[in-house]
Design a protein around this motif. Structure first.
Motif, PDB file in Angstrom:
ATOM      1  N   GLY A   1      58.772 -10.369   0.919  1.00  0.00           N
ATOM      2  CA  GLY A   1      59.532 -11.603   0.815  1.00  0.00           C
ATOM      3  C   GLY A   1      58.996 -12.745   1.653  1.00  0.00           C
ATOM      4  O   GLY A   1      59.339 -13.914   1.408  1.00  0.00           O
ATOM      5  N   GLU A   2      58.158 -12.457   2.653  1.00  0.00           N
ATOM      6  CA  GLU A   2      57.647 -13.514   3.526  1.00  0.00           C
ATOM      7  C   GLU A   2      56.513 -14.271   2.842  1.00  0.00           C
ATOM      8  O   GLU A   2      55.740 -13.711   2.081  1.00  0.00           O
ATOM      9  N   LYS A   3      56.428 -15.545   3.162  1.00  0.00           N
ATOM     10  CA  LYS A   3      55.358 -16.358   2.599  1.00  0.00           C
ATOM     11  C   LYS A   3      54.049 -16.106   3.344  1.00  0.00           C
ATOM     12  O   LYS A   3      54.045 -15.725   4.520  1.00  0.00           O
ATOM     13  N   ILE A   4      52.954 -16.311   2.623  1.00  0.00           N
ATOM     14  CA  ILE A   4      51.615 -16.038   3.163  1.00  0.00           C
ATOM     15  C   ILE A   4      50.819 -17.333   3.210  1.00  0.00           C
ATOM     16  O   ILE A   4      50.836 -18.135   2.263  1.00  0.00           O
ATOM     17  N   ARG A   5      50.104 -17.526   4.321  1.00  0.00           N
ATOM     18  CA  ARG A   5      49.259 -18.703   4.494  1.00  0.00           C
ATOM     19  C   ARG A   5      47.822 -18.414   4.074  1.00  0.00           C
ATOM     20  O   ARG A   5      47.147 -19.234   3.465  1.00  0.00           O
ATOM     21  N   LEU A   6      47.320 -17.210   4.434  1.00  0.00           N
ATOM     22  CA  LEU A   6      45.921 -16.824   4.161  1.00  0.00           C
ATOM     23  C   LEU A   6      45.872 -15.382   3.702  1.00  0.00           C
ATOM     24  O   LEU A   6      46.592 -14.523   4.219  1.00  0.00           O
ATOM     25  N   LEU A   7      44.994 -15.119   2.758  1.00  0.00           N
ATOM     26  CA  LEU A   7      44.748 -13.767   2.266  1.00  0.00           C
ATOM     27  C   LEU A   7      43.242 -13.515   2.253  1.00  0.00           C
ATOM     28  O   LEU A   7      42.472 -14.395   1.867  1.00  0.00           O
ATOM     29  N   GLY A   8      42.803 -12.341   2.693  1.00  0.00           N
ATOM     30  CA  GLY A   8      41.376 -12.044   2.729  1.00  0.00           C
ATOM     31  C   GLY A   8      41.068 -10.593   2.412  1.00  0.00           C
ATOM     32  O   GLY A   8      41.915  -9.711   2.593  1.00  0.00           O
ATOM     33  N   VAL A   9      39.857 -10.376   1.945  1.00  0.00           N
ATOM     34  CA  VAL A   9      39.348  -9.022   1.657  1.00  0.00           C
ATOM     35  C   VAL A   9      37.983  -8.888   2.322  1.00  0.00           C
ATOM     36  O   VAL A   9      37.160  -9.812   2.257  1.00  0.00           O
ATOM     37  N   ARG A  10      37.754  -7.772   2.973  1.00  0.00           N
ATOM     38  CA  ARG A  10      36.456  -7.538   3.641  1.00  0.00           C
ATOM     39  C   ARG A  10      36.012  -6.105   3.381  1.00  0.00           C
ATOM     40  O   ARG A  10      36.821  -5.180   3.441  1.00  0.00           O
ATOM     41  N   VAL A  11      34.712  -5.926   3.106  1.00  0.00           N
ATOM     42  CA  VAL A  11      34.143  -4.583   2.989  1.00  0.00           C
ATOM     43  C   VAL A  11      33.110  -4.414   4.100  1.00  0.00           C
ATOM     44  O   VAL A  11      32.410  -5.353   4.470  1.00  0.00           O
ATOM     45  N   SER A  12      33.017  -3.201   4.629  1.00  0.00           N
ATOM     46  CA  SER A  12      32.074  -2.915   5.708  1.00  0.00           C
ATOM     47  C   SER A  12      31.484  -1.524   5.518  1.00  0.00           C
ATOM     48  O   SER A  12      31.687  -0.905   4.478  1.00  0.00           O
ATOM     49  N   GLU A  13      30.783  -1.032   6.555  1.00  0.00           N
ATOM     50  CA  GLU A  13      30.014   0.220   6.437  1.00  0.00           C
ATOM     51  C   GLU A  13      29.081   0.116   5.236  1.00  0.00           C
ATOM     52  O   GLU A  13      29.075   0.965   4.342  1.00  0.00           O
ATOM     53  N   LEU A  14      28.303  -0.933   5.217  1.00  0.00           N
ATOM     54  CA  LEU A  14      27.428  -1.198   4.076  1.00  0.00           C
ATOM     55  C   LEU A  14      26.160  -0.348   4.155  1.00  0.00           C
ATOM     56  O   LEU A  14      25.592  -0.163   5.217  1.00  0.00           O
ATOM     57  N   THR A  15      25.742   0.127   2.996  1.00  0.00           N
ATOM     58  CA  THR A  15      24.555   0.969   2.944  1.00  0.00           C
ATOM     59  C   THR A  15      23.884   0.810   1.599  1.00  0.00           C
ATOM     60  O   THR A  15      24.509   0.399   0.619  1.00  0.00           O
TER      61      THR A  15
END
Length: 381
Positions: A327-341
């Motif tokens: 129910g809360e409003k969102i200011r920023l949304l992000g996606v990150r991937v790591s452990e790259l190979t």
């Protein structure tokens, strides 16, 4: 005076097969093939019992089953392979001053300079023993003065053994080996060398370089020097901390779930697109949420190595719902991937990969031509 180099090459023997045997010990000693279905796809790997029938990695499954019809076919457990690969990576990272993860089951370790404090062979044996004790997996290694000799020594030590080529003995080690075992020599070059009457690496090493250049061309100089045991490639430090991310600060704070989900899917698709462009796979995915009061939270999850949208998007959605304060409003949304190979090819040789990879390549080609937003999944619109 230049330091004596010491490079160890570790290779987990028949890695996928051995992980399957850990799961089901009754498979031990039987001809096993990990790959696609009986009549499509390719062999990812196979047990030594299957290799006796001529089965080999990258062979079409149809041919493999003709050679060894009694083989037990296994579809593969990508999550388990990723888990054990991480285990080995962590063990090596805790002990080695510099290491390179060449693939999901293959590592180079540079222990140059450590000979002031440890006997190199003893140290490498102890590291191998720790890996085997903690993972219960067989692993071979070669120890030498450069990466090429170390890898070729590993190949000679298999299965489940080790071999050191002492500094100064590189040419002597290579000399009796058939040219087919020479690292970096393809079928075309091999055919040309056989036509010249060469059968061993020693034959090539003793041939006059200026004559070889006339018959093999520009490649002759590098080939001849490597036949002498000379190789100067460096061990490239492995960094799991590298990541790819995409985030969006919205013009207006929002709790519109349909909009938030479409944004989450779009961002995940862009991250996956960048992974494929970099020829990398991710072993970890994280979602970040920032609320209007600037409180920022994130949650991540380890995943089987992948670079496919349809495998990353469900994880991103699950993490979002676990993280989001309803129910809360969102200011920023992000996606990150790591452990790259760069383990893409090895870890993704399951579930009809050629068809799936071909589909994504076609989609990526459209994105390259018309922009990254030209094509997206249904959930992103």
């Amino acid at each position: 005076m230049e330091k004596q180099r010491y490079i160890a090459h570790f290779d987990l023997d028949a890695f996928f097969v051995e992980v399957e045997i850990l799961k089901d010990p009754s498979l031990r000693g039987k001809p096993l093939i990990v790959g696609g279905s009986r009549d499509r796809g390719v062999v990812t790997t196979c047990s030594y019992e299957a290799r006796k029938f001529g089965v080999a990695s990258a062979m079409p499954m149809k041919k493999a089953m003709q050679l060894c019809p009694q083989a037990i076919l296994l579809q593969g457990s990508r999550d388990r392979y990723s888990h054990y690969s991480r285990m080995v990576t962590e063990i090596i990272a805790a002990k080695a001053p510099l290491f390179e993860k060449a693939s999901i089951d293959e590592f180079y370790v540079d222990i140059t300079g450590m000979d002031r404090f440890f006997q190199p062979l003893k140290w490498t044996i102890e590291l191998r023993e720790e890996i085997m004790e903690k993972t219960k997996l067989p692993i071979s290694f070669g120890l030498a003065s450069n990466k090429m000799i170390a890898k070729m020594a590993t190949n000679e030590a298999k299965p489940n053994g080790y071999l050191q080529v002492l500094p100064g003995r590189e040419k002597e080690f290579l000399a009796p080996l058939p040219l087919s075992r020479f690292m970096g020599v393809g079928e075309h070059t091999l055919k040309n060398l056989h036509a010249l009457g060469f059968s061993t690496i020693g034959d090539l090493a003793s041939y006059p370089l200026e004559v070889l250049e006339k018959t093999v061309g520009n490649y002759a100089v590098d080939l001849w020097h490597r036949a002498q045991g000379q190789h100067h490639s460096e061990v490239h430090a492995y960094h799991e901390s590298k990541s790819i991310s995409n985030e969006n600060t919205f013009e207006e704070n929002t709790n519109d779930m349909e909009f938030l989900m479409s944004q989450l899917v779009k961002m995940t698709e862009k991250v996956a697109f960048n992974l494929r462009n970099d020829d990398k796979m991710a072993g970890c995915l994280a979602v970040k949420i920032r609320y209007p009061d600037f409180e920022t939270t994130s949650k991540q999850s380890s995943i089987p190595y992948t670079f496919f949208d349809d495998e990353l998007i469900p994880v991103a959605k699950t993490l979002f719902h676990q993280l989001y304060r309803k129910g809360e409003k969102i200011r920023l949304l992000g996606v990150r991937v790591s452990e790259l190979t760069r383990e893409a090819l090895q870890t993704n040789l399951f579930s009809d990969p050629a068809r799936k990879a071909g589909l994504y390549k076609a989609i990526d080609d459209v994105k390259d031509r018309f922009g990254r937003d030209a094509v997206g999944s249904g959930g992103s619109f």
